[in-house]
Motif scaffolding. Structure first.
Motif, PDB file in Angstrom:
ATOM      1  N   VAL A 153      -1.106  -4.230 146.760  1.00 42.32           N
ATOM      2  CA  VAL A 153       0.285  -4.324 147.218  1.00 42.32           C
ATOM      3  C   VAL A 153       0.287  -4.514 148.729  1.00 42.32           C
ATOM      4  CG1 VAL A 153       1.218  -2.922 145.340  1.00 42.32           C
ATOM      5  CG2 VAL A 153       0.492  -1.818 147.465  1.00 42.32           C
ATOM      6  N   GLY A 154       1.383  -5.048 149.249  1.00 42.54           N
ATOM      7  CA  GLY A 154       1.534  -5.243 150.694  1.00 42.54           C
ATOM      8  C   GLY A 154       2.885  -4.746 151.175  1.00 42.54           C
ATOM      9  N   ARG A 155       2.880  -3.964 152.230  1.00 41.02           N
ATOM     10  CA  ARG A 155       4.107  -3.508 152.885  1.00 41.02           C
ATOM     11  C   ARG A 155       3.894  -3.735 154.381  1.00 41.02           C
ATOM     12  NH1 ARG A 155       4.825  -3.431 148.170  1.00 41.02           N
ATOM     13  NH2 ARG A 155       5.569  -1.732 146.835  1.00 41.02           N
ATOM     14  N   ALA A 174      -0.701  -3.068 160.100  1.00 41.67           N
ATOM     15  CA  ALA A 174      -1.590  -1.919 160.294  1.00 41.67           C
ATOM     16  C   ALA A 174      -2.030  -1.282 158.980  1.00 41.67           C
ATOM     17  CB  ALA A 174      -0.906  -0.871 161.182  1.00 41.67           C
ATOM     18  N   GLY A 175      -1.083  -1.009 158.085  1.00 47.66           N
ATOM     19  CA  GLY A 175      -1.442  -0.385 156.817  1.00 47.66           C
ATOM     20  C   GLY A 175      -2.226  -1.310 155.918  1.00 47.66           C
ATOM     21  N   TYR A 176      -1.766  -2.554 155.813  1.00 45.19           N
ATOM     22  CA  TYR A 176      -2.443  -3.515 154.954  1.00 45.19           C
ATOM     23  C   TYR A 176      -3.842  -3.825 155.493  1.00 45.19           C
ATOM     24  CZ  TYR A 176      -3.044  -7.557 151.884  1.00 45.19           C
ATOM     25  OH  TYR A 176      -3.508  -8.443 150.934  1.00 45.19           O
ATOM     26  N   ASN A 177      -3.944  -4.054 156.813  1.00 49.36           N
ATOM     27  CA  ASN A 177      -5.259  -4.276 157.415  1.00 49.36           C
ATOM     28  C   ASN A 177      -6.192  -3.106 157.137  1.00 49.36           C
ATOM     29  OD1 ASN A 177      -3.859  -5.927 160.294  1.00 49.36           O
ATOM     30  ND2 ASN A 177      -5.039  -6.883 158.676  1.00 49.36           N
ATOM     31  N   ALA A 178      -5.694  -1.894 157.321  1.00 49.56           N
ATOM     32  CA  ALA A 178      -6.538  -0.712 157.100  1.00 49.56           C
ATOM     33  C   ALA A 178      -7.069  -0.675 155.678  1.00 49.56           C
ATOM     34  CB  ALA A 178      -5.750   0.559 157.402  1.00 49.56           C
ATOM     35  N   SER A 179      -6.196  -0.991 154.719  1.00 50.22           N
ATOM     36  CA  SER A 179      -6.629  -0.949 153.321  1.00 50.22           C
ATOM     37  C   SER A 179      -7.670  -2.021 153.030  1.00 50.22           C
ATOM     38  CB  SER A 179      -5.421  -1.082 152.388  1.00 50.22           C
ATOM     39  OG  SER A 179      -4.861  -2.381 152.418  1.00 50.22           O
ATOM     40  N   LYS A 180      -7.471  -3.225 153.554  1.00 54.87           N
ATOM     41  CA  LYS A 180      -8.389  -4.313 153.240  1.00 54.87           C
ATOM     42  C   LYS A 180      -9.683  -4.237 154.054  1.00 54.87           C
ATOM     43  CE  LYS A 180      -6.027  -6.295 149.972  1.00 54.87           C
ATOM     44  NZ  LYS A 180      -6.528  -6.312 148.592  1.00 54.87           N
ATOM     45  N   PHE A 181      -9.608  -3.786 155.311  1.00 55.58           N
ATOM     46  CA  PHE A 181     -10.852  -3.492 156.034  1.00 55.58           C
ATOM     47  C   PHE A 181     -11.658  -2.467 155.233  1.00 55.58           C
ATOM     48  CE2 PHE A 181      -9.223  -5.777 159.590  1.00 55.58           C
ATOM     49  CZ  PHE A 181     -10.190  -5.859 160.587  1.00 55.58           C
ATOM     50  N   SER A 217       6.527   3.388 156.999  1.00 58.27           N
ATOM     51  CA  SER A 217       6.835   4.681 156.385  1.00 58.27           C
ATOM     52  C   SER A 217       5.578   5.316 155.789  1.00 58.27           C
ATOM     53  CB  SER A 217       7.883   4.512 155.291  1.00 58.27           C
ATOM     54  OG  SER A 217       7.342   3.829 154.172  1.00 58.27           O
ATOM     55  N   LEU A 218       5.608   6.627 155.650  1.00 62.82           N
ATOM     56  CA  LEU A 218       4.510   7.335 154.992  1.00 62.82           C
ATOM     57  C   LEU A 218       4.344   6.852 153.557  1.00 62.82           C
ATOM     58  CD1 LEU A 218       5.148  10.997 156.205  1.00 62.82           C
ATOM     59  CD2 LEU A 218       3.279   9.500 156.900  1.00 62.82           C
ATOM     60  N   GLU A 219       5.454   6.600 152.887  1.00 58.62           N
ATOM     61  CA  GLU A 219       5.394   6.134 151.499  1.00 58.62           C
ATOM     62  C   GLU A 219       4.679   4.793 151.402  1.00 58.62           C
ATOM     63  OE1 GLU A 219       8.352   5.004 147.747  1.00 58.62           O
ATOM     64  OE2 GLU A 219       9.201   5.559 149.685  1.00 58.62           O
ATOM     65  N   ASP A 220       5.017   3.847 152.293  1.00 62.64           N
ATOM     66  CA  ASP A 220       4.374   2.538 152.243  1.00 62.64           C
ATOM     67  C   ASP A 220       2.890   2.638 152.587  1.00 62.64           C
ATOM     68  OD1 ASP A 220       6.659   1.304 151.411  1.00 62.64           O
ATOM     69  OD2 ASP A 220       7.187   0.473 153.368  1.00 62.64           O
ATOM     70  N   TRP A 221       2.553   3.446 153.588  1.00 63.30           N
ATOM     71  CA  TRP A 221       1.143   3.657 153.933  1.00 63.30           C
ATOM     72  C   TRP A 221       0.380   4.205 152.726  1.00 63.30           C
ATOM     73  CZ3 TRP A 221      -2.458   2.970 157.796  1.00 63.30           C
ATOM     74  CH2 TRP A 221      -3.627   3.732 157.689  1.00 63.30           C
ATOM     75  N   ASN A 222       0.899   5.274 152.128  1.00 61.79           N
ATOM     76  CA  ASN A 222       0.199   5.921 151.017  1.00 61.79           C
ATOM     77  C   ASN A 222       0.095   5.002 149.801  1.00 61.79           C
ATOM     78  OD1 ASN A 222      -0.295   8.331 152.384  1.00 61.79           O
ATOM     79  ND2 ASN A 222       1.697   9.178 151.832  1.00 61.79           N
ATOM     80  N   THR A 223       1.121   4.179 149.566  1.00 60.11           N
ATOM     81  CA  THR A 223       1.069   3.240 148.444  1.00 60.11           C
ATOM     82  C   THR A 223      -0.019   2.208 148.652  1.00 60.11           C
ATOM     83  OG1 THR A 223       3.415   3.520 147.930  1.00 60.11           O
ATOM     84  CG2 THR A 223       2.367   1.503 147.152  1.00 60.11           C
ATOM     85  N   MET A 224      -0.114   1.660 149.869  1.00 59.09           N
ATOM     86  CA  MET A 224      -1.142   0.644 150.139  1.00 59.09           C
ATOM     87  C   MET A 224      -2.540   1.231 150.086  1.00 59.09           C
ATOM     88  SD  MET A 224       0.386  -1.978 153.003  1.00 59.09           S
ATOM     89  CE  MET A 224       1.129  -0.730 154.075  1.00 59.09           C
ATOM     90  N   ILE A 225      -2.762   2.358 150.752  1.00 56.30           N
ATOM     91  CA  ILE A 225      -4.097   2.958 150.740  1.00 56.30           C
ATOM     92  C   ILE A 225      -4.453   3.408 149.330  1.00 56.30           C
ATOM     93  CG2 ILE A 225      -5.535   4.831 151.616  1.00 56.30           C
ATOM     94  CD1 ILE A 225      -4.962   2.631 153.668  1.00 56.30           C
ATOM     95  N   GLY A 226      -3.481   3.975 148.614  1.00 54.41           N
ATOM     96  CA  GLY A 226      -3.743   4.455 147.260  1.00 54.41           C
ATOM     97  C   GLY A 226      -4.076   3.345 146.291  1.00 54.41           C
ATOM     98  N   THR A 227      -3.345   2.235 146.383  1.00 53.49           N
ATOM     99  CA  THR A 227      -3.572   1.111 145.464  1.00 53.49           C
ATOM    100  C   THR A 227      -4.737   0.244 145.923  1.00 53.49           C
ATOM    101  OG1 THR A 227      -1.207   1.051 144.931  1.00 53.49           O
ATOM    102  CG2 THR A 227      -2.509  -0.897 144.374  1.00 53.49           C
ATOM    103  N   ASN A 228      -4.685  -0.205 147.151  1.00 55.56           N
ATOM    104  CA  ASN A 228      -5.624  -1.220 147.636  1.00 55.56           C
ATOM    105  C   ASN A 228      -7.018  -0.689 147.895  1.00 55.56           C
ATOM    106  OD1 ASN A 228      -3.220  -2.602 147.659  1.00 55.56           O
ATOM    107  ND2 ASN A 228      -3.207  -3.027 149.851  1.00 55.56           N
ATOM    108  N   LEU A 229      -7.127   0.584 148.291  1.00 55.12           N
ATOM    109  CA  LEU A 229      -8.435   1.129 148.659  1.00 55.12           C
ATOM    110  C   LEU A 229      -8.901   2.201 147.682  1.00 55.12           C
ATOM    111  CD1 LEU A 229     -10.859   1.330 150.492  1.00 55.12           C
ATOM    112  CD2 LEU A 229      -9.513   2.746 152.074  1.00 55.12           C
ATOM    113  N   THR A 230      -8.128   3.274 147.548  1.00 58.60           N
ATOM    114  CA  THR A 230      -8.527   4.319 146.611  1.00 58.60           C
ATOM    115  C   THR A 230      -8.588   3.770 145.188  1.00 58.60           C
ATOM    116  OG1 THR A 230      -7.490   5.977 148.039  1.00 58.60           O
ATOM    117  CG2 THR A 230      -8.035   6.653 145.802  1.00 58.60           C
ATOM    118  N   GLY A 231      -7.669   2.866 144.850  1.00 60.65           N
ATOM    119  CA  GLY A 231      -7.704   2.254 143.522  1.00 60.65           C
ATOM    120  C   GLY A 231      -8.983   1.499 143.259  1.00 60.65           C
TER     121      GLY A 231
END
Length: 234
Positions: A91-93, A150-157, A101-115
């Motif tokens: 996902v991308g936000r 920032a959030g999306y980059n962090a997840s994909k890095f 937002s904290l919600e968007d950060w957590n959704t991206m890290i949770g889906t894109n990286l932790t997932g």
């Protein structure tokens, strides 16, 4: 060249876009395919469009490890094995970091990286047993940062770093790991509706053909990180 007919592949986020395109191409090459997603209606539509008994559609949210464990168990029970895992769900936000937002950060890290970790962790026993292949779909955003990302980059890095380190951990178990880092792709990502204007972009089937090439490659060869871009810009 390695034969891939009757191998079994699991694709997260497989109901549309890149994941769906990969599924179509693998099926054309005789691979049995399981796709997962969060939305039952999307899963039913995708399975109907793929139109074959060699497709299993599973409801799973990669944020939840137990979902992925159950998905892998269902695949093994249905097809008898699991050879290839493609961690594609994402996902991308996008917003400046002071507005993210904290919600968007957590959704991206949770889906894109932790997932991505959850999918690997759940499938490792099958991959070890079958000397399998694990492929993560990252992004050029995993090496090229941009404002508002920032959030999306962090997840994909993170996905790139995770997959490359996992490759070193798992190659002595005869498991191959590759991360694919596409640029602009025609897809439904971030609620985009594909149109003729997307013709210049990489097509989902192109990623599928790339994965077929990886699976057919000599066992002694491992392209561990692949950057892929459209030939031209719009």
């Amino acid at each position: 060249m390695q034969h891939i007919t009757n191998k079994v592949a699991y694709i997260t986020g497989g109901t549309k876009g890149i994941g769906f395109g990969i599924a179509k191409v693998l099926l054309e090459h005789g691979v049995k395919v399981a796709i997962s997603g969060r939305n039952p209606a999307d899963l039913a539509r995708a399975k109907a469009e793929l139109g074959t008994d060699n497709v299993l559609a599973i409801q799973s949210d990669v944020i939840h490890f137990d979902d992925e464990v159950k998905a892998v168990e269902e695949i093994a029970a249905t097809f008898g094995q699991l050879d290839v895992v493609i961690a594609n769900a994402g996902v991308g936000r996008f917003a400046p970091v002071d507005e993210l937002s904290l919600e968007d950060w957590n959704t991206m890290i949770g889906t894109n990286l932790t997932g991505v970790f959850h999918t690997m962790k759940a499938s490792l026993d099958q991959l070890k047993k079958n000397k399998g292949y694990y492929i993560s779909i990252a992004s050029l955003a995993g090496t090229n940062f941009f404002a508002g990302g920032a959030g999306y980059n962090a997840s994909k890095f993170g996905v790139v770093g995770f997959t490359q380190a996992a490759m070193l951990d798992l190659r002595n178990h005869d498991i191959k790991c590759t991360t694919i880092m596409p640029g602009s792709v025609t897809s439904n990502f971030n609620d985009h509706v594909p149109s003729d204007a997307d013709g210049w972009k990489i097509q989902p089937a192109d990623i599928g053909e790339m994965i077929v090439n990886l699976l057919q490659m000599n066992p002694n060869v491992l392209p561990s990180k692949i950057e892929v871009r459209p030939t031209k810009t719009s």
